[in-house]
Design an enzyme around this catalytic site. Structure first.
Site, PDB file in Angstrom:
ATOM      1  N   PRO A 162       0.823  -1.216   0.000  1.00 28.95           N
ATOM      2  CG  PRO A 162      -0.908  -1.608   1.520  1.00 28.95           C
ATOM      3  CD  PRO A 162       0.427  -2.147   1.075  1.00 28.95           C
ATOM      4  CE1 TYR A 163       6.203   5.303   1.662  1.00 27.80           C
ATOM      5  CE2 TYR A 163       7.406   3.692   0.358  1.00 27.80           C
ATOM      6  CZ  TYR A 163       7.311   4.951   0.906  1.00 27.80           C
ATOM      7  OH  TYR A 163       8.314   5.869   0.723  1.00 27.80           O
ATOM      8  N   GLY A 164       3.711   1.688  -1.539  1.00 22.26           N
ATOM      9  CA  GLY A 164       4.097   1.908  -2.928  1.00 22.26           C
ATOM     10  C   GLY A 164       2.963   2.473  -3.760  1.00 22.26           C
TER      11      GLY A 164
END
Length: 341
Positions: A148-150
């Site tokens: 999700p960060y990416g």
């Protein structure tokens, strides 16, 4: 040149502020001092910049403060603020990542659209590539984030491109590969390795340790940011160290430099890419980027930046100031495992 740096109290942001000041720029630093790690550490990161009369600091949250007032009169906006970390971005924490990495970026871009700077530089991440199909990975590769960060960092890139193509805002998104150096966040790999080699907690590694990272020294990164800002280039560019190494190799390097590292084994976790390697041809052609810091030199600088002071010996081991030489690395069998970015 007047520059605004968001995320100014962070690892990369504080180095960027010092680099810009050394180059003669006037710098306004913005940071909300979130508790992702100790805010006192972040305040300490700004100690050198605060001694310069050309630096001003604004304790402000881009989600709650009108960004227009913060960037008024800026020649360049360097947007480094955001919520870092691959593993914590899953589950309920995603809302925080969306707010700080996507919504805050959109608010800043909207303010910049109304008062356009000469350049808007966005700090993106190699996490947008995920498990890239080819290495070294060029910017033309299809982004395939696996965390999700990416996803949030890629969304920030898309917003920059949107404001560039629709509104003519001159944006640059720099995909940073595994940045390391003094002041690295305490939750990041090499910072934890240094602590473990210095007698701190055991180093938690995930996987088999043969995953590779394109380690990039922080001074090379901030030099690239200013070079990109001063160039005509707009768009997306990779910023990498040019010499991917396995996590096992990084562990061995710290053992040679500082001392034995106590490791604990843990299974690989979702979101961690197996290998990263940057094709830096575009950055080299567009604004002359060339990484100049070898890993051993960078690791030595990290060790010397902590206390007690480590003094490398000609044989590659280290001497702790006021203490006898550290013992040779422990060669007993140990569990080699992997690591995050």
């Amino acid at each position: 040149m007047r520059a605004v740096v968001t995320g100014a109290a962070g690892f990369i942001g504080s180095h960027l502020c010092e680099h810009l000041l050394a180059a003669g720029d006037e710098v306004a630093g913005v940071d909300s001092l979130t508790d992702h790690y100790d805010p006192a550490v972040k305040r300490g990161n700004l100690r050198t910049a605060l001694e310069d009369p050309r630096f001003t600091f604004h304790h402000a949250d881009l989600l709650r403060t009108d960004p227009a007032g913060l960037i008024a009169g800026a020649d360049v906006v360097y947007h480094l603020a955001g919520q870092p970390g691959v593993r914590p971005s899953w589950g309920a924490h995603f809302a925080l990542y969306n707010d700080r990495n996507v919504l805050a970026t959109q608010r800043l871009l909207e303010a910049a659209r109304a008062r356009p700077p000469a350049k808007f530089v966005y700090a993106s991440s190699s996490s947008v590539y995920g498990d890239a199909l080819g290495r070294p990975t060029p910017e033309t590769a299809q982004p395939r984030p696996i965390s999700p960060y990416g996803v949030t960092k890629l969304a920030g890139e898309h917003l920059c491109e949107l404001y560039r193509t629709v509104h003519g805002l001159p944006t640059v998104a720099l995909r940073l590969f595994t940045v390391y150096g003094p002041r690295q966040r305490p939750d990041m790999a090499l910072s934890r390795l240094l602590a473990a080699a210095s007698g701190g907690p055991a180093f938690r590694l995930y996987g088999d340790g043969e995953q590779t990272r394109d380690f990039t020294y922080v001074s090379d990164v901030v030099s690239a940011m200013r070079a990109a800002a001063r160039s005509p280039f707009t768009g997306v560019a990779n910023i990498g160290g040019g010499s991917p190494l396995s996590v096992n190799t990084a562990v061995a390097a710290f053992e040679r430099l500082v001392g034995p590292v106590l490791l604990t084994r843990h299974p690989a976790v979702p979101g961690d890419a197996r290998h990263t390697a940057a094709d830096i041809g575009r950055a080299r052609a567009a604004f002359g980027f060339r990484p100049r810091t070898e890993l051993t030199e960078g690791l030595t600088a990290m060790a010397l930046s902590t206390g007690p002071a480590f003094v490398p010996t000609p044989g590659g081991a280290a001497v702790v100031a006021g203490v006898s030489s550290v013992s040779p690395p422990d060669r007993r069998p140990r569990a080699w495992t992997g690591d995050d970015r």
